[in-house]
Motif scaffolding. Structure first.
Motif, PDB file in Angstrom:
ATOM      1  N   ASP A 154       0.826  -1.203   0.000  1.00  0.00           N
ATOM      2  CA  ASP A 154       0.000   0.000   0.000  1.00  0.00           C
ATOM      3  C   ASP A 154       0.861   1.254   0.000  1.00  0.00           C
ATOM      4  N   GLU A 155       1.948   1.241   0.758  1.00  0.00           N
ATOM      5  CA  GLU A 155       2.873   2.372   0.759  1.00  0.00           C
ATOM      6  C   GLU A 155       3.438   2.604  -0.637  1.00  0.00           C
ATOM      7  N   VAL A 156       3.805   1.522  -1.300  1.00  0.00           N
ATOM      8  CA  VAL A 156       4.331   1.617  -2.658  1.00  0.00           C
ATOM      9  C   VAL A 156       3.311   2.269  -3.581  1.00  0.00           C
ATOM     10  N   LEU A 157       2.062   1.839  -3.497  1.00  0.00           N
ATOM     11  CA  LEU A 157       1.020   2.331  -4.388  1.00  0.00           C
ATOM     12  C   LEU A 157       0.756   3.813  -4.196  1.00  0.00           C
ATOM     13  N   VAL A 158       0.685   4.263  -2.952  1.00  0.00           N
ATOM     14  CA  VAL A 158       0.271   5.651  -2.718  1.00  0.00           C
ATOM     15  C   VAL A 158       1.429   6.632  -2.637  1.00  0.00           C
ATOM     16  N   CYS A 159       2.673   6.138  -2.517  1.00  0.00           N
ATOM     17  CA  CYS A 159       3.802   7.039  -2.294  1.00  0.00           C
ATOM     18  C   CYS A 159       4.815   7.097  -3.434  1.00  0.00           C
ATOM     19  N   TYR A 160       4.993   6.012  -4.173  1.00  0.00           N
ATOM     20  CA  TYR A 160       6.137   5.926  -5.076  1.00  0.00           C
ATOM     21  C   TYR A 160       5.842   6.598  -6.418  1.00  0.00           C
ATOM     22  N   PRO A 161       6.640   7.596  -6.806  1.00  0.00           N
ATOM     23  CA  PRO A 161       6.410   8.261  -8.098  1.00  0.00           C
ATOM     24  C   PRO A 161       6.579   7.315  -9.280  1.00  0.00           C
ATOM     25  N   GLY A 162       7.468   6.325  -9.145  1.00  0.00           N
ATOM     26  CA  GLY A 162       7.644   5.356 -10.221  1.00  0.00           C
ATOM     27  C   GLY A 162       6.373   4.575 -10.493  1.00  0.00           C
ATOM     28  N   ILE A 163       5.618   4.263  -9.450  1.00  0.00           N
ATOM     29  CA  ILE A 163       4.367   3.528  -9.627  1.00  0.00           C
ATOM     30  C   ILE A 163       3.312   4.406 -10.294  1.00  0.00           C
ATOM     31  N   MET A 164       3.228   5.661  -9.879  1.00  0.00           N
ATOM     32  CA  MET A 164       2.285   6.561 -10.555  1.00  0.00           C
ATOM     33  C   MET A 164       2.622   6.673 -12.045  1.00  0.00           C
ATOM     34  N   ALA A 165       3.901   6.810 -12.354  1.00  0.00           N
ATOM     35  CA  ALA A 165       4.315   6.912 -13.758  1.00  0.00           C
ATOM     36  C   ALA A 165       3.930   5.656 -14.534  1.00  0.00           C
ATOM     37  N   ILE A 166       4.080   4.494 -13.914  1.00  0.00           N
ATOM     38  CA  ILE A 166       3.754   3.238 -14.592  1.00  0.00           C
ATOM     39  C   ILE A 166       2.246   3.093 -14.769  1.00  0.00           C
ATOM     40  N   ILE A 167       1.465   3.500 -13.759  1.00  0.00           N
ATOM     41  CA  ILE A 167       0.003   3.458 -13.901  1.00  0.00           C
ATOM     42  C   ILE A 167      -0.429   4.279 -15.116  1.00  0.00           C
ATOM     43  N   TYR A 168       0.060   5.507 -15.192  1.00  0.00           N
ATOM     44  CA  TYR A 168      -0.329   6.378 -16.296  1.00  0.00           C
ATOM     45  C   TYR A 168       0.202   5.831 -17.612  1.00  0.00           C
ATOM     46  N   TYR A 169       1.431   5.280 -17.605  1.00  0.00           N
ATOM     47  CA  TYR A 169       1.976   4.694 -18.829  1.00  0.00           C
ATOM     48  C   TYR A 169       1.093   3.551 -19.325  1.00  0.00           C
ATOM     49  N   ARG A 170       0.688   2.645 -18.446  1.00  0.00           N
ATOM     50  CA  ARG A 170      -0.075   1.479 -18.898  1.00  0.00           C
ATOM     51  C   ARG A 170      -1.439   1.901 -19.451  1.00  0.00           C
ATOM     52  N   LEU A 171      -2.045   2.903 -18.891  1.00  0.00           N
ATOM     53  CA  LEU A 171      -3.277   3.445 -19.466  1.00  0.00           C
ATOM     54  C   LEU A 171      -2.997   4.072 -20.833  1.00  0.00           C
ATOM     55  N   ALA A 172      -1.951   4.892 -20.894  1.00  0.00           N
ATOM     56  CA  ALA A 172      -1.619   5.592 -22.130  1.00  0.00           C
ATOM     57  C   ALA A 172      -1.208   4.623 -23.233  1.00  0.00           C
ATOM     58  N   HIS A 173      -0.507   3.567 -22.865  1.00  0.00           N
ATOM     59  CA  HIS A 173      -0.042   2.604 -23.876  1.00  0.00           C
ATOM     60  C   HIS A 173      -1.221   1.950 -24.596  1.00  0.00           C
ATOM     61  N   GLU A 174      -2.258   1.592 -23.855  1.00  0.00           N
ATOM     62  CA  GLU A 174      -3.422   0.978 -24.493  1.00  0.00           C
ATOM     63  C   GLU A 174      -4.127   1.965 -25.418  1.00  0.00           C
ATOM     64  N   LEU A 175      -4.221   3.212 -25.000  1.00  0.00           N
ATOM     65  CA  LEU A 175      -4.844   4.222 -25.855  1.00  0.00           C
ATOM     66  C   LEU A 175      -4.003   4.453 -27.113  1.00  0.00           C
ATOM     67  N   HIS A 176      -2.699   4.447 -26.953  1.00  0.00           N
ATOM     68  CA  HIS A 176      -1.793   4.577 -28.104  1.00  0.00           C
ATOM     69  C   HIS A 176      -2.006   3.412 -29.065  1.00  0.00           C
ATOM     70  N   ARG A 177      -2.082   2.219 -28.516  1.00  0.00           N
ATOM     71  CA  ARG A 177      -2.260   1.015 -29.337  1.00  0.00           C
ATOM     72  C   ARG A 177      -3.603   1.034 -30.061  1.00  0.00           C
ATOM     73  N   LEU A 178      -4.609   1.630 -29.437  1.00  0.00           N
ATOM     74  CA  LEU A 178      -5.958   1.642 -30.015  1.00  0.00           C
ATOM     75  C   LEU A 178      -6.176   2.771 -31.018  1.00  0.00           C
ATOM     76  N   GLY A 179      -5.175   3.648 -31.177  1.00  0.00           N
ATOM     77  CA  GLY A 179      -5.276   4.631 -32.246  1.00  0.00           C
ATOM     78  C   GLY A 179      -5.539   6.061 -31.847  1.00  0.00           C
ATOM     79  N   VAL A 180      -5.292   6.422 -30.571  1.00  0.00           N
ATOM     80  CA  VAL A 180      -5.406   7.832 -30.166  1.00  0.00           C
ATOM     81  C   VAL A 180      -4.086   8.262 -29.518  1.00  0.00           C
ATOM     82  N   PRO A 181      -3.033   8.418 -30.334  1.00  0.00           N
ATOM     83  CA  PRO A 181      -1.701   8.694 -29.796  1.00  0.00           C
ATOM     84  C   PRO A 181      -1.568  10.049 -29.125  1.00  0.00           C
ATOM     85  N   LEU A 182      -2.370  11.033 -29.536  1.00  0.00           N
ATOM     86  CA  LEU A 182      -2.251  12.352 -28.911  1.00  0.00           C
ATOM     87  C   LEU A 182      -2.728  12.310 -27.468  1.00  0.00           C
ATOM     88  N   ILE A 183      -3.887  11.708 -27.228  1.00  0.00           N
ATOM     89  CA  ILE A 183      -4.374  11.565 -25.851  1.00  0.00           C
ATOM     90  C   ILE A 183      -3.384  10.752 -25.029  1.00  0.00           C
TER      91      ILE A 183
END
Length: 316
Positions: A154-183
């Motif tokens: 839980d500490e890792v999830l709410v505190c670590y900047p690397g985890i926040m970056a990875i969360i946003y990356y994994r969301l963004a990667h799927e959107l990129h793959r689906l054809g909305v690279p700007l978003i």
């Protein structure tokens, strides 16, 4: 109005800022720029960065409601909360996808085809969320197991900047793959602003990925990273050079970033450039500058690289 504000207002009135003239000049420049780039004077709306901040936060809360969602959730209300967040956030995302498709089309109005496509993309993205959540669980566990300072997942999830970056990356990667690279790029840059970690949404990253400390990490668009990889702060997975075409314009989209195989550790400050392969199980030491492939199980240190560079009088 206070005396200070009244005095400032009087000063402003007595100062000739020529606002009308400046507005007119900016309008002329704006219209000329739009006509040169887009061929018309009224561009379609772009996706809103401000709205996408809320989308990324809403999706994160839906995947991790007890930690990134509402602070006062009761157990029996979690599913209702998740459903509400998904319904609200995905509908908001749908509108932003329509803006991107409209902008990319160059048409005066959003076409029926792009309207339908935006719905298809949103539905496909929504179906990916459980798989994204599963990948993120592996990332969080990798961070907990890889950092002796971590006291709980839980500490890792709410505190670590690397985890926040990875969360946003994994969301963004799927959107990129689906054809909305700007978003996708906008969401990744929101994470960059918040964490100091820059991951292009086009990069391919396997599960159990851990970025320790995070600040200054850069991962390029065509990088491929395997499972159970750990990066420390200020690591760059970048391009060695940029190819140009016969007109001198940059050639875009070609593979130009490293391939990092499974079980690799890259320590702070290392710079790895070009389409090279870091073999499975390798360790790349701090501040190493690496532009060649290394076989599986390699241990590369700065001293080794200096020895190779200056051997036999070569080098600077």
């Amino acid at each position: 109005m206070t005396n200070v504000n009244r005095f400032s207002d009087l000063q402003l009135r007595s100062t000739n800022l020529e606002i009308d003239r400046i507005v007119a000049e900016l309008r002329v420049q704006r219209i000329a720029s739009l006509e040169n780039r887009l061929g018309h004077r009224r561009p379609p709306k772009l996706p809103s960065r401000k709205i996408l901040v809320g989308v990324a936060e809403g999706l994160s809360a839906a995947m991790f409601p007890n930690r990134l969602g509402s602070a006062d959730l009761a157990d029996e209300g979690v599913d209702h909360y998740v459903g509400h967040m998904l319904n609200t956030t995905l509908r908001t995302l749908l509108v932003q996808i329509q803006h991107e498709l409209h902008f990319s089309s160059g048409l005066e109005h959003l076409s029926d085809e792009d309207r339908e496509r935006s719905i298809t993309i949103t539905q496909a993205f929504a179906k990916c969320l459980p798989a994204i959540r599963s990948l993120l669980e592996s990332d969080i566990v990798a961070a907990y197991e890889g950092d002796p300072a971590a006291r709980s997942v839980d500490e890792v999830l709410v505190c670590y900047p690397g985890i926040m970056a990875i969360i946003y990356y994994r969301l963004a990667h799927e959107l990129h793959r689906l054809g909305v690279p700007l978003i996708a790029r906008m969401i990744s840059e929101i994470a960059h602003s918040l964490t100091g970690v820059e991951i292009h949404p086009g990069a391919q990253i396997g599960g159990s990925f851990f970025i320790d400390h995070g600040t200054g990490v850069v991962i390029g668009e065509t990088a491929i990273i395997g499972r159970n990889v750990r990066l420390y702060q200020a690591v760059t997975l970048g391009a060695k050079r940029f190819q140009v075409d016969e007109h001198g314009a940059l050639v875009k989209g070609i593979p130009r970033h490293p391939i990092v195989e499974d079980d690799v550790v890259v320590y702070a400050g290392a710079t790895i450039l070009g389409r090279i392969t870091i073999g499975r199980g390798s360790t790349i030491g701090g501040n190493v500058w690496l532009t060649r492939s290394v076989p599986p199980g390699s241990h590369i240190t700065q001293a080794q690289m200096r020895h190779e560079t200056f051997e036999g009088g070569a080098g600077i």
